[in-house]
Design a protein around this motif. Structure first.
Motif, PDB file in Angstrom:
ATOM      1  N   ALA A  30       0.822  -1.209   0.000  1.00  0.00           N
ATOM      2  CA  ALA A  30       0.000   0.000   0.000  1.00  0.00           C
ATOM      3  C   ALA A  30       0.858   1.261   0.000  1.00  0.00           C
ATOM      4  CB  ALA A  30      -0.924  -0.012   1.212  1.00  0.00           C
ATOM      5  N   LYS A  31       2.086   1.168   0.528  1.00  0.00           N
ATOM      6  CA  LYS A  31       2.940   2.351   0.641  1.00  0.00           C
ATOM      7  C   LYS A  31       4.000   2.412  -0.449  1.00  0.00           C
ATOM      8  CE  LYS A  31       2.390   2.704   5.664  1.00  0.00           C
ATOM      9  NZ  LYS A  31       3.076   2.766   6.975  1.00  0.00           N
ATOM     10  N   GLU A  32       3.891   1.587  -1.462  1.00  0.00           N
ATOM     11  CA  GLU A  32       4.894   1.563  -2.524  1.00  0.00           C
ATOM     12  C   GLU A  32       4.631   2.703  -3.498  1.00  0.00           C
ATOM     13  OE1 GLU A  32       5.145  -2.312  -4.216  1.00  0.00           O
ATOM     14  OE2 GLU A  32       6.127  -3.162  -2.464  1.00  0.00           O
ATOM     15  N   VAL A  33       5.039   3.892  -3.103  1.00  0.00           N
ATOM     16  CA  VAL A  33       4.829   5.103  -3.902  1.00  0.00           C
ATOM     17  C   VAL A  33       6.184   5.735  -4.185  1.00  0.00           C
ATOM     18  CG1 VAL A  33       3.748   7.370  -4.003  1.00  0.00           C
ATOM     19  CG2 VAL A  33       2.576   5.478  -2.853  1.00  0.00           C
ATOM     20  N   ARG A  81       9.738  10.359  -6.845  1.00  0.00           N
ATOM     21  CA  ARG A  81       9.950  11.176  -8.037  1.00  0.00           C
ATOM     22  C   ARG A  81       9.379  10.448  -9.248  1.00  0.00           C
ATOM     23  NH1 ARG A  81      14.290  14.860  -8.380  1.00  0.00           N
ATOM     24  NH2 ARG A  81      14.838  13.973 -10.416  1.00  0.00           N
ATOM     25  N   PRO A  82       8.899  11.189 -10.250  1.00  0.00           N
ATOM     26  CA  PRO A  82       8.366  10.530 -11.452  1.00  0.00           C
ATOM     27  C   PRO A  82       9.499  10.015 -12.347  1.00  0.00           C
ATOM     28  CG  PRO A  82       8.300  12.910 -11.712  1.00  0.00           C
ATOM     29  CD  PRO A  82       8.753  12.654 -10.301  1.00  0.00           C
ATOM     30  N   ASN A  83       9.217   8.955 -13.065  1.00  0.00           N
ATOM     31  CA  ASN A  83      10.177   8.444 -14.029  1.00  0.00           C
ATOM     32  C   ASN A  83      10.181   9.320 -15.270  1.00  0.00           C
ATOM     33  OD1 ASN A  83      11.994   6.529 -15.228  1.00  0.00           O
ATOM     34  ND2 ASN A  83      10.273   5.734 -16.412  1.00  0.00           N
ATOM     35  N   THR A  84      11.361   9.542 -15.851  1.00  0.00           N
ATOM     36  CA  THR A  84      11.489  10.318 -17.084  1.00  0.00           C
ATOM     37  C   THR A  84      12.278   9.515 -18.108  1.00  0.00           C
ATOM     38  OG1 THR A  84      13.493  11.439 -16.278  1.00  0.00           O
ATOM     39  CG2 THR A  84      11.377  12.535 -15.887  1.00  0.00           C
ATOM     40  N   HIS A  85      12.112   9.853 -19.371  1.00  0.00           N
ATOM     41  CA  HIS A  85      12.790   9.143 -20.450  1.00  0.00           C
ATOM     42  C   HIS A  85      14.287   9.411 -20.403  1.00  0.00           C
ATOM     43  CE1 HIS A  85      13.656   7.449 -24.359  1.00  0.00           C
ATOM     44  NE2 HIS A  85      14.232   8.576 -24.715  1.00  0.00           N
ATOM     45  N   ASP A  86      15.092   8.371 -20.603  1.00  0.00           N
ATOM     46  CA  ASP A  86      16.546   8.496 -20.645  1.00  0.00           C
ATOM     47  C   ASP A  86      16.984   8.504 -22.110  1.00  0.00           C
ATOM     48  OD1 ASP A  86      19.264   8.386 -20.453  1.00  0.00           O
ATOM     49  OD2 ASP A  86      19.346   6.596 -19.180  1.00  0.00           O
ATOM     50  N   PRO A  87      17.463   9.643 -22.633  1.00  0.00           N
ATOM     51  CA  PRO A  87      17.836   9.724 -24.060  1.00  0.00           C
ATOM     52  C   PRO A  87      19.036   8.857 -24.427  1.00  0.00           C
ATOM     53  CG  PRO A  87      18.484  11.724 -22.887  1.00  0.00           C
ATOM     54  CD  PRO A  87      17.633  10.929 -21.935  1.00  0.00           C
ATOM     55  N   PHE A  88      19.734   8.319 -23.441  1.00  0.00           N
ATOM     56  CA  PHE A  88      20.866   7.430 -23.721  1.00  0.00           C
ATOM     57  C   PHE A  88      20.441   6.259 -24.606  1.00  0.00           C
ATOM     58  CE2 PHE A  88      23.034   3.459 -22.566  1.00  0.00           C
ATOM     59  CZ  PHE A  88      24.351   3.773 -22.844  1.00  0.00           C
ATOM     60  N   TRP A  89      19.193   5.795 -24.442  1.00  0.00           N
ATOM     61  CA  TRP A  89      18.726   4.612 -25.152  1.00  0.00           C
ATOM     62  C   TRP A  89      18.137   4.921 -26.517  1.00  0.00           C
ATOM     63  CZ3 TRP A  89      20.332   0.361 -22.788  1.00  0.00           C
ATOM     64  CH2 TRP A  89      20.525   0.374 -21.407  1.00  0.00           C
ATOM     65  N   ASP A  90      18.064   6.182 -26.910  1.00  0.00           N
ATOM     66  CA  ASP A  90      17.472   6.542 -28.198  1.00  0.00           C
ATOM     67  C   ASP A  90      18.210   5.847 -29.339  1.00  0.00           C
ATOM     68  OD1 ASP A  90      15.736   8.114 -26.826  1.00  0.00           O
ATOM     69  OD2 ASP A  90      16.622  10.036 -27.417  1.00  0.00           O
ATOM     70  N   GLY A  91      17.439   5.330 -30.291  1.00  0.00           N
ATOM     71  CA  GLY A  91      18.026   4.664 -31.444  1.00  0.00           C
ATOM     72  C   GLY A  91      18.256   3.177 -31.257  1.00  0.00           C
ATOM     73  N   GLN A  92      18.012   2.651 -30.058  1.00  0.00           N
ATOM     74  CA  GLN A  92      18.158   1.216 -29.803  1.00  0.00           C
ATOM     75  C   GLN A  92      16.764   0.581 -29.875  1.00  0.00           C
ATOM     76  OE1 GLN A  92      20.889   0.123 -26.619  1.00  0.00           O
ATOM     77  NE2 GLN A  92      21.566   2.257 -26.428  1.00  0.00           N
ATOM     78  N   ASN A  93      16.541  -0.170 -30.929  1.00  0.00           N
ATOM     79  CA  ASN A  93      15.195  -0.636 -31.252  1.00  0.00           C
ATOM     80  C   ASN A  93      14.634  -1.680 -30.288  1.00  0.00           C
ATOM     81  OD1 ASN A  93      15.182   1.024 -33.540  1.00  0.00           O
ATOM     82  ND2 ASN A  93      16.131  -0.558 -34.816  1.00  0.00           N
ATOM     83  N   ASP A  94      15.491  -2.340 -29.528  1.00  0.00           N
ATOM     84  CA  ASP A  94      14.988  -3.408 -28.660  1.00  0.00           C
ATOM     85  C   ASP A  94      14.570  -2.904 -27.280  1.00  0.00           C
ATOM     86  OD1 ASP A  94      17.599  -2.770 -27.990  1.00  0.00           O
ATOM     87  OD2 ASP A  94      18.103  -4.802 -27.324  1.00  0.00           O
ATOM     88  N   ILE A  95      14.633  -1.600 -27.061  1.00  0.00           N
ATOM     89  CA  ILE A  95      14.286  -1.042 -25.752  1.00  0.00           C
ATOM     90  C   ILE A  95      12.777  -0.829 -25.658  1.00  0.00           C
ATOM     91  CG2 ILE A  95      14.627   0.887 -24.175  1.00  0.00           C
ATOM     92  CD1 ILE A  95      17.078  -0.900 -24.575  1.00  0.00           C
ATOM     93  N   LEU A  96      12.175  -1.386 -24.608  1.00  0.00           N
ATOM     94  CA  LEU A  96      10.743  -1.210 -24.386  1.00  0.00           C
ATOM     95  C   LEU A  96      10.444   0.036 -23.562  1.00  0.00           C
ATOM     96  CD1 LEU A  96       9.645  -4.872 -23.539  1.00  0.00           C
ATOM     97  CD2 LEU A  96       9.633  -3.722 -25.757  1.00  0.00           C
ATOM     98  N   LYS A  97      11.199   0.229 -22.484  1.00  0.00           N
ATOM     99  CA  LYS A  97      10.952   1.359 -21.595  1.00  0.00           C
ATOM    100  C   LYS A  97      12.231   1.698 -20.844  1.00  0.00           C
ATOM    101  CE  LYS A  97       7.787   2.895 -17.892  1.00  0.00           C
ATOM    102  NZ  LYS A  97       6.630   2.511 -17.050  1.00  0.00           N
ATOM    103  N   PRO A 116      11.746   3.514  -8.487  1.00  0.00           N
ATOM    104  CA  PRO A 116      12.069   2.082  -8.322  1.00  0.00           C
ATOM    105  C   PRO A 116      10.842   1.191  -8.221  1.00  0.00           C
ATOM    106  CG  PRO A 116      12.470   3.297  -6.274  1.00  0.00           C
ATOM    107  CD  PRO A 116      12.203   4.319  -7.334  1.00  0.00           C
ATOM    108  N   TYR A 117       9.763   1.700  -7.628  1.00  0.00           N
ATOM    109  CA  TYR A 117       8.562   0.870  -7.515  1.00  0.00           C
ATOM    110  C   TYR A 117       7.894   0.675  -8.876  1.00  0.00           C
ATOM    111  CZ  TYR A 117       8.856   1.188  -2.433  1.00  0.00           C
ATOM    112  OH  TYR A 117       9.272   1.078  -1.123  1.00  0.00           O
ATOM    113  N   GLU A 118       7.956   1.677  -9.720  1.00  0.00           N
ATOM    114  CA  GLU A 118       7.428   1.533 -11.084  1.00  0.00           C
ATOM    115  C   GLU A 118       8.240   0.500 -11.854  1.00  0.00           C
ATOM    116  OE1 GLU A 118       6.930   4.242 -15.145  1.00  0.00           O
ATOM    117  OE2 GLU A 118       7.002   5.214 -13.179  1.00  0.00           O
TER     118      GLU A 118
END
Length: 242
Positions: free
Chosen positions: A9-12, A15-31, A172-174
């Motif tokens: 219940a307390k797994e909040v 901070r929000p997750n944001t996109h990491d541009p390091f992975w841009d251009g790598q087609n096998d990355i889901l998230k 981390p919880y996400e």
């Protein structure tokens, strides 16, 4: 260990997750998942200063620690900024990019390292909340970073001589929820269904003999042969004999 960890219940996330541009251009990355680089750098630098106090009782060590201090602070910053983590169809991928070490000479650079933990090898995945302090008793540093832990049958997936787990991930919880979802073959919320392949399906593609991207095409061709009548089955038999 249980394969499915119920969400608390307390797994909040703080901070929000944001996109990491390091992975841009790598087609096998889901998230991708972001680190709080600034906070993690400050924490690790404070801890290093605390541990330096132990060198005061040995004058030669104290002198060496003072001379190396500027490089140590910069090395901590660069090592933290080199961390990147993402989910792929195959597993959890963690990369530490190339960064300076030691006296920051080019010959002392540490090369890029990459580690992928397959979903079917994960036996546990959880988050350790910060508590207590560490460092020299004269200058303790309060733990403020959440630690993301992944375990396999062979032990912790992410560990070093100094620590276990990954610190400083924004959400981390996400990440934990998404890892368990991929392990169950349910995919990731918000990611296109075409890329949400269950681990078992991905492993079937890899073992299809086609290698790389060709494996998926072989599976599609076979299904087309099955959908067609006896003429297609005959064609398929001839194809296998080639």
């Amino acid at each position: 260990m249980a394969e499915v960890a119920p969400a608390g219940a307390k797994e909040v996330d703080q901070r929000p997750n944001t996109h990491d541009p390091f992975w841009d251009g790598q087609n096998d990355i889901l998230k991708t998942y972001s680190f709080n680089y600034e906070a993690l750098t400050a924490y690790k630098q404070k801890l290093h200063r605390s541990e330096m106090l132990g060198a005061i009782i040995v004058p030669p060590c104290m002198l060496l620690a003072l001379l190396s201090y500027p490089c140590d602070m910069a090395n901590i910053r660069d090592e933290v900024n080199a961390r990147h983590i993402a989910l792929t169809a195959d597993g959890l991928r963690y990369v530490v990019d190339k960064h300076p070490t030691g006296c920051r000479l080019q010959c002392q650079d540490e090369g890029r390292s990459s580690q992928t933990v397959p979903y079917d090898k994960i036996t546990d995945c959880d988050v350790e909340e910060p508590a207590g302090s560490e460092g020299c008793p004269c200058l303790l540093v309060k733990r403020t970073e959440y630690v993301f832990n992944v375990a396999t049958a062979n032990g912790p997936a992410f560990h070093s001589s100094m620590s276990v787990g990954l610190r400083g991930i924004d959400a981390p919880y996400e990440l934990k929820k998404d890892v368990w979802s991929m392990k169950r073959g349910q995919g990731i919320a918000g990611v296109e269904a075409a890329y949400n392949a269950a681990p078992s399906v991905a492993s079937m593609d890899r073992s299809g003999g086609g290698g790389g991207g060709g494996g998926g095409s072989d599976v599609l061709d076979v299904s087309n042969f099955i959908r067609v009548g006896s003429e297609a089955r005959s064609t398929h038999s001839s194809f296998l004999l080639v």
